[in-house]
Design a protein around this motif. Structure first.
Motif, mmCIF file in Angstrom:
data_model
loop_
_atom_site.group_PDB
_atom_site.id
_atom_site.type_symbol
_atom_site.label_atom_id
_atom_site.label_comp_id
_atom_site.label_asym_id
_atom_site.label_seq_id
_atom_site.Cartn_x
_atom_site.Cartn_y
_atom_site.Cartn_z
ATOM 1 N N GLY A 178 80.874 -41.426 17.822
ATOM 2 C CA GLY A 178 80.599 -40.484 18.895
ATOM 3 C C GLY A 178 81.088 -39.080 18.604
ATOM 4 O O GLY A 178 80.564 -38.114 19.160
ATOM 5 N N HIS A 179 82.064 -38.948 17.722
ATOM 6 C CA HIS A 179 82.588 -37.631 17.384
ATOM 7 C C HIS A 179 82.087 -37.149 16.032
ATOM 8 O O HIS A 179 82.667 -36.226 15.448
ATOM 9 N N GLY A 180 81.014 -37.741 15.561
ATOM 10 C CA GLY A 180 80.350 -37.198 14.384
ATOM 11 C C GLY A 180 80.975 -37.565 13.059
ATOM 12 O O GLY A 180 80.940 -36.781 12.111
ATOM 13 N N VAL A 181 81.568 -38.765 12.945
ATOM 14 C CA VAL A 181 82.091 -39.191 11.659
ATOM 15 C C VAL A 181 80.924 -39.379 10.684
ATOM 16 O O VAL A 181 79.818 -39.748 11.077
ATOM 17 N N ASP A 182 81.160 -39.088 9.408
ATOM 18 C CA ASP A 182 80.098 -39.147 8.408
ATOM 19 C C ASP A 182 80.083 -40.451 7.625
ATOM 20 O O ASP A 182 79.178 -40.684 6.834
ATOM 21 N N ALA A 206 83.737 -41.011 30.223
ATOM 22 C CA ALA A 206 84.145 -42.412 30.288
ATOM 23 C C ALA A 206 83.053 -43.322 29.734
ATOM 24 O O ALA A 206 83.335 -44.318 29.056
ATOM 25 N N ALA A 207 81.799 -43.010 30.024
ATOM 26 C CA ALA A 207 80.683 -43.837 29.557
ATOM 27 C C ALA A 207 80.505 -43.756 28.051
ATOM 28 O O ALA A 207 80.088 -44.719 27.406
ATOM 29 N N CYS A 208 80.826 -42.593 27.477
ATOM 30 C CA CYS A 208 80.573 -42.364 26.055
ATOM 31 C C CYS A 208 81.791 -42.599 25.176
ATOM 32 O O CYS A 208 81.662 -42.652 23.951
ATOM 33 N N GLY A 209 82.979 -42.688 25.777
ATOM 34 C CA GLY A 209 84.182 -42.839 24.985
ATOM 35 C C GLY A 209 84.602 -41.559 24.291
ATOM 36 O O GLY A 209 85.157 -41.595 23.186
ATOM 37 N N ILE A 210 84.313 -40.405 24.914
ATOM 38 C CA ILE A 210 84.701 -39.116 24.348
ATOM 39 C C ILE A 210 85.554 -38.375 25.367
ATOM 40 O O ILE A 210 85.731 -38.819 26.499
ATOM 41 N N SER A 211 86.082 -37.214 24.995
ATOM 42 C CA SER A 211 86.914 -36.455 25.912
ATOM 43 C C SER A 211 86.055 -35.749 26.959
ATOM 44 O O SER A 211 84.866 -35.487 26.745
ATOM 45 N N ARG A 212 86.678 -35.409 28.102
ATOM 46 C CA ARG A 212 85.947 -34.700 29.159
ATOM 47 C C ARG A 212 85.491 -33.327 28.668
ATOM 48 O O ARG A 212 84.400 -32.867 29.014
ATOM 49 N N VAL A 213 86.327 -32.662 27.866
ATOM 50 C CA VAL A 213 85.951 -31.348 27.341
ATOM 51 C C VAL A 213 84.706 -31.454 26.468
ATOM 52 O O VAL A 213 83.771 -30.650 26.578
ATOM 53 N N SER A 214 84.676 -32.470 25.596
ATOM 54 C CA SER A 214 83.497 -32.655 24.745
ATOM 55 C C SER A 214 82.270 -32.989 25.579
ATOM 56 O O SER A 214 81.172 -32.476 25.327
ATOM 57 N N GLY A 273 96.520 -40.403 16.045
ATOM 58 C CA GLY A 273 95.512 -41.285 15.473
ATOM 59 C C GLY A 273 94.378 -40.523 14.810
ATOM 60 O O GLY A 273 94.028 -39.408 15.209
ATOM 61 N N GLY A 274 93.801 -41.141 13.785
ATOM 62 C CA GLY A 274 92.739 -40.476 13.042
ATOM 63 C C GLY A 274 91.539 -40.111 13.885
ATOM 64 O O GLY A 274 90.938 -39.044 13.706
ATOM 65 N N VAL A 275 91.154 -40.985 14.834
ATOM 66 C CA VAL A 275 90.004 -40.667 15.688
ATOM 67 C C VAL A 275 90.330 -39.472 16.578
ATOM 68 O O VAL A 275 89.475 -38.625 16.826
ATOM 69 N N GLN A 276 91.570 -39.390 17.041
ATOM 70 C CA GLN A 276 91.965 -38.237 17.850
ATOM 71 C C GLN A 276 91.962 -36.962 17.011
ATOM 72 O O GLN A 276 91.580 -35.892 17.486
ATOM 73 N N LEU A 315 89.955 -36.427 14.509
ATOM 74 C CA LEU A 315 88.534 -36.111 14.400
ATOM 75 C C LEU A 315 88.036 -35.429 15.670
ATOM 76 O O LEU A 315 87.315 -34.425 15.614
ATOM 77 N N GLU A 316 88.422 -35.977 16.828
ATOM 78 C CA GLU A 316 88.006 -35.388 18.103
ATOM 79 C C GLU A 316 88.522 -33.963 18.235
ATOM 80 O O GLU A 316 87.791 -33.053 18.683
ATOM 81 N N ASP A 317 89.766 -33.725 17.846
ATOM 82 C CA ASP A 317 90.343 -32.384 17.922
ATOM 83 C C ASP A 317 89.565 -31.402 17.040
ATOM 84 O O ASP A 317 89.305 -30.257 17.441
#
Length: 267
Positions: A99-103, A225-233, A65-68, A70-72
Motif C-alpha cells: 500500500g505504500h509503494g514497496v517495489d 483504516a480500510a486501506c491500512g495506511i496513515s490518515r495523512v496519506s 519498523g521498516g514499513v513505518q 517506508l510510510e514516512d
C-alpha cells in the motif's frame, strides 16, 4: 563507458545479515553499496545526504519498523525504490508495504540466487525506464504491472494471493484489469502520478471509495483504516482523486461549525 551503478543502502539490525547482504550486492554487476544502517530512524537523513537508488529494508528494526520507515518516506514525497528483505510475511505487513509503494518483497530465508534474481529484475526495470543515476527521491516510476512482477517474484505466489485482505484490495493488483462493468478499475494506462504518489496506494483508496457504495461518503480516517495506511496519506490520495474528478468532496458540518471533509466515489 559503462552504465552508472545502482547505489544501494542496506538496512538491517543484524550485523551478520547486513554484512551478508552487502557482500551479495557488491558481487553483483551494476550495483554498489553506499551505506549500511542498523536502525530505521537514520534512513531519511541518510537519503537526504547521499545519492541512493535502492533501499534494501528489513521490517523488524529496533527503533522504527521498516514499513513505518517506508510510510514516512512516501509521506515526505521520497519515492526512492525500496525492496523489503525480511522474515516478516504476515498478511497485514505485506499489505501495508504494498500500500505504500514497496517495489519488492523478498522473504527470508532465501538463496543467494533468489536474492540476485530479485535485484537483477529490479535493475532491468530501472534500465527500461531510463537507467539509474537520478538520486534519491527521483527514481523512475514503476507501473502496476511491473510492481506486480516484483511482488509476485518475491513471494512466489500470484499477486491476487499475496497480502490479500478480505475486502478492500481487489484493485491493488493488475489482475483486476480484466474486470468489467460498474465498480471495475479504470481501463487503459493510468494517468501519470505526481511525485511522491504510488499506483498501488491510489488503487487501494479508489477501491475503498467504490466499495462503500454509490452516494456513500467516507472520511480520510475511515479510508485509512480500510486501506491500512496513515490518515495523512489517505487524505493526500483522496484530494488527488478529487482534483482529477474521480471523487467528490462533501463537507459535513457538526456542532462546532467546523466541517469534516468526506469523500464519495463518482468514477
Amino acid at each position: 563507458m559503462g552504465h552508472p551503478l545502482i547505489r544501494t543502502l542496506v538496512v538491517d539490525d543484524d550485523f551478520a545479515v547486513a554484512g551478508m547482504h552487502r557482500r551479495f550486492v557488491e558481487a553483483l554487476d551494476g550495483f554498489e553499496v553506499v551505506g549500511v544502517l542498523e536502525r530505521g530512524l537514520p534512513v531519511a537523513e541518510f537519503l537526504a545526504r547521499h545519492e541512493v537508488d535502492l533501499v534494501l529494508l528489513d521490517v523488524h528494526l529496533p527503533d522504527r519498523g521498516g514499513v513505518q520507515v517506508l510510510e514516512d518516506l512516501r509521506a515526505a514525497g521520497n519515492d526512492v525504490a525500496v525492496i523489503m528483505v525480511t522474515a516478516a510475511s504476515e498478511r497485514d505487513t505485506v499489505r501495508r508495504a504494498v500500500g505504500h509503494g514497496v517495489d519488492g518483497y523478498l522473504v527470508k530465508p532465501f538463496s543467494r540466487e533468489e536474492f540476485n534474481g530479485r535485484l537483477r529484475e529490479f535493475a532491468a526495470l530501472l534500465a527500461a525506464h531510463g537507467g539509474s543515476g537520478q538520486g534519491a527521491g527521483s527514481t523512475p516510476e514503476l507501473d502496476q504491472t511491473e510492481i506486480d512482477r516484483l511482488v509476485r517474484g518475491a513471494s512466489g505466489r500470484a499477486p491476487g494471493n499475496v497480502g490479500r485482505p478480505a475486502k478492500s484490495s481487489s484493485a491493488s493488483w493488475s489482475s483486476t484489469a480484466a474486470q468489467s462493468g460498474p465498480g471495475a478499475p479504470p481501463s487503459g494506462p493510468p494517468d501519470r502520478l505526481p511525485k511522491g504518489y504510488s499506483a498501488p496506494t491510489l488503487n487501494l483508496v479508489e477501491t475503498a471509495l467504490r466499495e462503500a457504495g454509490a452516494g456513500v461518503d467516507l472520511s480520510a480516517r475511515e479510508v485509512a483504516a480500510a486501506c491500512g495506511i496513515s490518515r495523512v496519506s489517505a487524505r493526500r490520495y483522496l484530494e488527488l482523486l478529487t482534483d482529477r474528478g474521480r471523487s467528490e468532496l462533501r463537507p459535513r458540518y457538526g456542532a462546532t461549525g467546523r466541517p469534516e471533509h468526506r469523500y464519495a466515489w463518482i468514477g
